[in-house]
Design a protein around this motif. Structure first.
Motif, PDB file in Angstrom:
ATOM      1  N   GLY A  79       0.789  -1.218   0.000  1.00  0.00           N
ATOM      2  CA  GLY A  79       0.000   0.000   0.000  1.00  0.00           C
ATOM      3  C   GLY A  79       0.824   1.271   0.000  1.00  0.00           C
ATOM      4  N   ILE A  80       0.149   2.384   0.276  1.00  0.00           N
ATOM      5  CA  ILE A  80       0.694   3.714   0.032  1.00  0.00           C
ATOM      6  C   ILE A  80       1.931   4.023   0.863  1.00  0.00           C
ATOM      7  CG2 ILE A  80      -0.673   4.916   1.766  1.00  0.00           C
ATOM      8  CD1 ILE A  80      -0.027   6.065  -1.870  1.00  0.00           C
ATOM      9  N   ASN A  81       2.100   3.407   2.030  1.00  0.00           N
ATOM     10  CA  ASN A  81       3.279   3.678   2.846  1.00  0.00           C
ATOM     11  C   ASN A  81       4.542   3.031   2.282  1.00  0.00           C
ATOM     12  OD1 ASN A  81       1.914   5.220   4.790  1.00  0.00           O
ATOM     13  ND2 ASN A  81       1.265   3.381   5.900  1.00  0.00           N
ATOM     14  N   VAL A  82       4.344   2.041   1.439  1.00  0.00           N
ATOM     15  CA  VAL A  82       5.470   1.310   0.869  1.00  0.00           C
ATOM     16  C   VAL A  82       5.678   1.668  -0.602  1.00  0.00           C
ATOM     17  CG1 VAL A  82       6.448  -0.976   0.440  1.00  0.00           C
ATOM     18  CG2 VAL A  82       5.039  -0.583   2.467  1.00  0.00           C
ATOM     19  N   ALA A  83       4.576   1.793  -1.335  1.00  0.00           N
ATOM     20  CA  ALA A  83       4.666   2.004  -2.787  1.00  0.00           C
ATOM     21  C   ALA A  83       3.646   3.032  -3.239  1.00  0.00           C
ATOM     22  CB  ALA A  83       4.435   0.682  -3.518  1.00  0.00           C
ATOM     23  N   GLN A  84       4.027   3.824  -4.241  1.00  0.00           N
ATOM     24  CA  GLN A  84       3.139   4.836  -4.801  1.00  0.00           C
ATOM     25  C   GLN A  84       3.138   4.733  -6.314  1.00  0.00           C
ATOM     26  OE1 GLN A  84       5.036   8.393  -3.209  1.00  0.00           O
ATOM     27  NE2 GLN A  84       3.463   8.564  -1.629  1.00  0.00           N
ATOM     28  N   PRO A  85       1.966   4.923  -6.949  1.00  0.00           N
ATOM     29  CA  PRO A  85       1.929   4.953  -8.414  1.00  0.00           C
ATOM     30  C   PRO A  85       2.859   6.036  -8.948  1.00  0.00           C
ATOM     31  CG  PRO A  85      -0.292   4.788  -7.529  1.00  0.00           C
ATOM     32  CD  PRO A  85       0.625   5.056  -6.360  1.00  0.00           C
ATOM     33  N   VAL A  86       3.525   5.744 -10.057  1.00  0.00           N
ATOM     34  CA  VAL A  86       4.412   6.723 -10.682  1.00  0.00           C
ATOM     35  C   VAL A  86       3.936   6.933 -12.110  1.00  0.00           C
ATOM     36  CG1 VAL A  86       6.113   4.993 -11.435  1.00  0.00           C
ATOM     37  CG2 VAL A  86       6.838   7.345 -11.052  1.00  0.00           C
ATOM     38  N   ARG A  87       4.049   8.149 -12.604  1.00  0.00           N
ATOM     39  CA  ARG A  87       3.381   8.532 -13.847  1.00  0.00           C
ATOM     40  C   ARG A  87       4.314   8.818 -14.997  1.00  0.00           C
ATOM     41  NH1 ARG A  87      -0.435  12.583 -10.267  1.00  0.00           N
ATOM     42  NH2 ARG A  87      -1.902  10.997  -9.528  1.00  0.00           N
ATOM     43  N   SER A  88       5.597   8.687 -14.755  1.00  0.00           N
ATOM     44  CA  SER A  88       6.551   8.942 -15.836  1.00  0.00           C
ATOM     45  C   SER A  88       7.775   8.067 -15.646  1.00  0.00           C
ATOM     46  CB  SER A  88       6.942  10.424 -15.877  1.00  0.00           C
ATOM     47  OG  SER A  88       7.853  10.741 -14.844  1.00  0.00           O
ATOM     48  N   ALA A  89       8.712   8.161 -16.576  1.00  0.00           N
ATOM     49  CA  ALA A  89       9.915   7.336 -16.534  1.00  0.00           C
ATOM     50  C   ALA A  89      10.902   7.793 -15.470  1.00  0.00           C
ATOM     51  CB  ALA A  89      10.590   7.331 -17.901  1.00  0.00           C
ATOM     52  N   VAL A  90      10.639   8.937 -14.834  1.00  0.00           N
ATOM     53  CA  VAL A  90      11.484   9.436 -13.750  1.00  0.00           C
ATOM     54  C   VAL A  90      10.679   9.424 -12.464  1.00  0.00           C
ATOM     55  CG1 VAL A  90      12.836  11.381 -12.872  1.00  0.00           C
ATOM     56  CG2 VAL A  90      12.801  10.894 -15.316  1.00  0.00           C
ATOM     57  N   ALA A  91      11.201   8.780 -11.440  1.00  0.00           N
ATOM     58  CA  ALA A  91      10.516   8.697 -10.151  1.00  0.00           C
ATOM     59  C   ALA A  91      10.844   9.911  -9.294  1.00  0.00           C
ATOM     60  CB  ALA A  91      10.937   7.427  -9.430  1.00  0.00           C
ATOM     61  N   GLY A  97      12.444  12.118  -6.498  1.00  0.00           N
ATOM     62  CA  GLY A  97      13.755  11.966  -5.896  1.00  0.00           C
ATOM     63  C   GLY A  97      14.868  11.805  -6.893  1.00  0.00           C
ATOM     64  N   ASN A  98      14.534  11.881  -8.197  1.00  0.00           N
ATOM     65  CA  ASN A  98      15.548  11.761  -9.240  1.00  0.00           C
ATOM     66  C   ASN A  98      15.491  12.971 -10.160  1.00  0.00           C
ATOM     67  OD1 ASN A  98      16.774   8.788  -9.197  1.00  0.00           O
ATOM     68  ND2 ASN A  98      14.617   8.649  -8.646  1.00  0.00           N
ATOM     69  N   VAL A  99      16.613  13.310 -10.745  1.00  0.00           N
ATOM     70  CA  VAL A  99      16.696  14.482 -11.611  1.00  0.00           C
ATOM     71  C   VAL A  99      15.842  14.294 -12.858  1.00  0.00           C
ATOM     72  CG1 VAL A  99      18.258  15.856 -13.023  1.00  0.00           C
ATOM     73  CG2 VAL A  99      18.938  15.114 -10.748  1.00  0.00           C
ATOM     74  N   GLY A 100      15.079  15.307 -13.212  1.00  0.00           N
ATOM     75  CA  GLY A 100      14.171  15.251 -14.346  1.00  0.00           C
ATOM     76  C   GLY A 100      12.733  15.019 -13.943  1.00  0.00           C
ATOM     77  N   TYR A 101      12.501  14.767 -12.648  1.00  0.00           N
ATOM     78  CA  TYR A 101      11.139  14.511 -12.173  1.00  0.00           C
ATOM     79  C   TYR A 101      10.330  15.799 -12.139  1.00  0.00           C
ATOM     80  CZ  TYR A 101       7.284  13.383  -9.042  1.00  0.00           C
ATOM     81  OH  TYR A 101       6.035  13.219  -8.496  1.00  0.00           O
ATOM     82  N   ASP A 102       9.082  15.723 -12.571  1.00  0.00           N
ATOM     83  CA  ASP A 102       8.149  16.847 -12.558  1.00  0.00           C
ATOM     84  C   ASP A 102       6.858  16.360 -11.912  1.00  0.00           C
ATOM     85  OD1 ASP A 102       6.326  18.872 -13.009  1.00  0.00           O
ATOM     86  OD2 ASP A 102       6.808  19.138 -15.127  1.00  0.00           O
ATOM     87  N   VAL A 144      13.756  14.901 -21.929  1.00  0.00           N
ATOM     88  CA  VAL A 144      13.923  13.504 -22.330  1.00  0.00           C
ATOM     89  C   VAL A 144      12.757  12.670 -21.813  1.00  0.00           C
ATOM     90  CG1 VAL A 144      15.360  11.443 -22.094  1.00  0.00           C
ATOM     91  CG2 VAL A 144      16.453  13.669 -22.413  1.00  0.00           C
ATOM     92  N   ASN A 145      12.451  12.853 -20.550  1.00  0.00           N
ATOM     93  CA  ASN A 145      11.363  12.107 -19.923  1.00  0.00           C
ATOM     94  C   ASN A 145      10.047  12.304 -20.681  1.00  0.00           C
ATOM     95  OD1 ASN A 145       9.858  10.692 -17.905  1.00  0.00           O
ATOM     96  ND2 ASN A 145       9.436  12.622 -16.860  1.00  0.00           N
ATOM     97  N   LYS A 146       9.734  13.535 -21.021  1.00  0.00           N
ATOM     98  CA  LYS A 146       8.459  13.824 -21.679  1.00  0.00           C
ATOM     99  C   LYS A 146       8.387  13.227 -23.079  1.00  0.00           C
ATOM    100  CE  LYS A 146       7.434  17.944 -18.956  1.00  0.00           C
ATOM    101  NZ  LYS A 146       7.251  19.416 -18.921  1.00  0.00           N
TER     102      LYS A 146
END
Length: 596
Positions: A375-387, A389-394, A548-550
């Motif tokens: 669940g949410i305390n362990v895992a969260q849905p991610v919507r792009s190729a960058v998670a 906490g990483n550079v390029g994340y929006d 790049v991500n987009k």
């Protein structure tokens, strides 16, 4: 298993990353602490599922492999294990005597030449004992592009002068002949990677790279003894004849169990990062059930898990009990995700069409996948190729929105019909049998079925999945698989744009062992990657990698599923468990065992 920091202090990069992590939930603390007086001796027992995809450091790329090899194959630079995520980001000298800088003369004024000195005390566990030399590190880097089992990382050929030409020639050598490969290495040089003397390496880059210490510090670039030229890289024979310059040496290896024992030639006084408290490390494999491994940890018949997080069913119980042996560690990456085999001829090449892949983006219930991990305390849905906490994340970027990230099969079916596939598709889906992957596969199969897509699932071991199934171009082109659900975390944190996106999406690097599993290739993406790698400030790098991500997501090269913390549990007798986020493991060389 990755933003330019040129012109910026490392602390600034770390602070930026820490802010991003705080926004996405932040920091688990460690399991056991370092309370008490460390004790030497005993056998550290590790239980897990499958043998690593590779043992040879020249080709080992999975998280478990990289974390394992640091015990017997030292690198020039490395990261420090810690349960404070930010402390794991900086580089430290390992086999190197110090970090090269412009101030100490280790980096030239133009940022293209590195002079790296080896520290004293480095020795091979050979008979007779002999020192590790700069030439051994040159040999190690040469081995990364051997034709039998090459490294999947593109960094070295991209950056080091002469490396691409060396590797191009190496690729023509007989991949079944150890002698032919050894002869090629001895008779051909890499112009930009030279042993000036026994203790000095001089590296010349094509262009400045603020992340080079991270790159040359990966296990691929560890030193290789001359004995390795006697064996085909990563062959069964190689695996029986590994040589160590670290605190442990492999004394027994099979697909079910391998053993590390103390290396008597290791100089503890010269190694500032490892302690080697335990005498022996035993890794028992073939246990695909996370519940089975968890039971062993709780009963004390095993101390650590090899390649499996805590089973989802156990997490609420352990969290409610505030069990100090349970922890959630920061490990921001896109893990798992769905990759498309764009080269598959199945369904008349449907997965090579962007419109088909975009339709499938809408099909997946990502919340259901997150629930498989607790669940949410362990895992969260991610919507792009960058998670996060990483550079390029929006945080505001969501190219394929669905209600609560739960999928929209009707929209998927509509788009699939518009793309010319009103009667649906039939997709081959190999899935990993360990950890939560069987449940993930069943969930994905149900989602796609609701979209009108038939999914033919086939079980696969974790080692074979990464070692053969996804990394054999001939199999991809023959349509032996259509979709798969691997995971990806950056090879390092901090200045990691090159590690997070380039390996997965730079089509120029596609080939054996490439993590661009589905052969995705877009010239515009490749061009943007080159621009991002040359960014001179953190702000410019963030902008470049976001572009790049987009573009990658507009192409629907992957379906990102979740980003997760890594859940761990330890036995009651283990102390000083310090985490290595990029490797999803504790540093075995630092743990000690309480005596009964």
């Amino acid at each position: 298993m990755t933003v330019e920091k040129t012109g910026l202090k490392a602390a600034a990069a770390i602070g930026t990353l820490a802010i991003a992590l705080a926004a996405c939930g932040g920091g688990g603390k460690g399991g056991s602490s370092d309370e008490g007086t460390p004790q030497k001796g005993g056998t550290l027992k590790i239980a897990g599922s499958s043998v690593p995809d590779h043992i040879d450091p020249a080709s080992a790329y999975s998280t478990v492999n990289q974390g394992f090899s640091r015990n017997w194959a030292l690198t020039l630079f490395t990261n420090k294990a810690s349960n404070n995520f930010n402390e794991t980001i900086p580089n430290y000298p390992d086999a190197a005597a110090e970090l090269p800088t412009k101030e100490n003369g280790g980096i030239s004024a133009d940022g293209k030449t590195y002079t790296i000195k080896l520290r004293d005390g480095l020795k091979w566990n050979t008979n007779p004992v002999r020192p590790v030399t700069a030439a051994d590190f040159v040999r190690g880097l040469k081995r990364t592009c051997n034709p039998a089992s090459p490294a999947g990382a593109p960094y070295y050929t991209d950056l080091i002068t002469g490396m691409a030409d060396f590797c191009k020639g190496y690729g023509k050598v007989d991949a079944k002949s150890a002698k032919a490969m050894g002869d090629y290495q001895e008779s051909h040089d890499i112009s930009g990677y030279v042993a000036k003397d026994d203790k000095t390496l001089v590296v010349t880059l094509k262009q400045p790279a603020g992340d080079f210490l991270n790159i040359i510090g990966m296990s691929f670039a560890s030193a290789a003894p001359k004995e390795y030229d006697n064996y085909v890289p990563d062959s069964p024979e190689f695996r029986q004849h590994t040589v160590s310059d670290g605190p442990y040496q492999m004394t027994s290896y099979s697909d079910k169990k391998f053993i590390l024992e103390r290396n008597a030639n290791w100089d503890a006084a010269s190694d500032k990062l490892r302690k080697a408290y335990v005498d022996r490390i035993e890794v028992d494999l073939g246990q695909d059930s996370p519940d089975q491994v968890q039971q062993q940890l709780e009963q004390g018949t095993a101390d650590l898990a090899w390649d499996q997080p805590v089973p989802t069913s156990a997490i609420p119980r352990l969290a409610q009990a505030k069990d100090k042996r349970f922890s959630l560690q920061d490990n921001p990456g896109v893990n798992p995700y769905i990759v498309f085999n764009t080269l598959s001829p199945n369904n008349k090449g449907a997965l090579g069409k962007k419109e088909v892949r975009q339709a499938i983006e809408y099909a997946i219930d990502k919340v259901a996948i997150a629930k498989n991990y607790g669940g949410i305390n362990v895992a969260q849905p991610v919507r792009s190729a960058v998670a996060p906490g990483n550079v390029g994340y929006d945080a505001n970027y969501n190219p394929y929105p669905t209600n609560n990230d739960s999928g929209d099969p009707a929209k998927c079916k509509q788009m699939l019909s518009a793309a010319g596939y009103a009667n649906g598709l039939t997709l081959k889906f190999p899935y990993r049998t360990n950890s939560n992957h069987p449940r993930n596969a069943q969930s994905i199969q149900a989602n796609l079925q609701a979209c009108g897509i038939t999914v033919q699932m086939s079980p696969d071991t974790n080692g074979n999945f990464y070692g053969t199934t996804l990394v054999t171009p001939a199999d991809a082109k023959a349509g032996k698989w259509d979709i798969a659900a691997p995971g990806w975390g950056p090879d390092w944190y901090g200045n990691n744009g090159r590690s997070g996106l380039q390996p997965l999406f730079d089509g120029r690097m596609y080939g054996p062992n490439s993590p661009d599993y589905g052969g995705y290739n877009n010239d515009q993406v490749n061009k943007l990657i080159d621009q991002a790698n040359q960014a001179q400030t953190q702000a410019d790098a963030q902008t470049a990698w976001a572009q790049v991500n987009k573009l990658v997501m507009d192409d629907a090269a992957i379906v990102p599923l979740i980003t997760q913390k890594y859940s761990t549990y330890t036995s009651a007798r283990i102390h000083n468990t310090l985490f290595l986020p990029a490797f999803q493991t504790y540093d075995y060389s630092l743990v000690w065992l309480a005596k009964k």
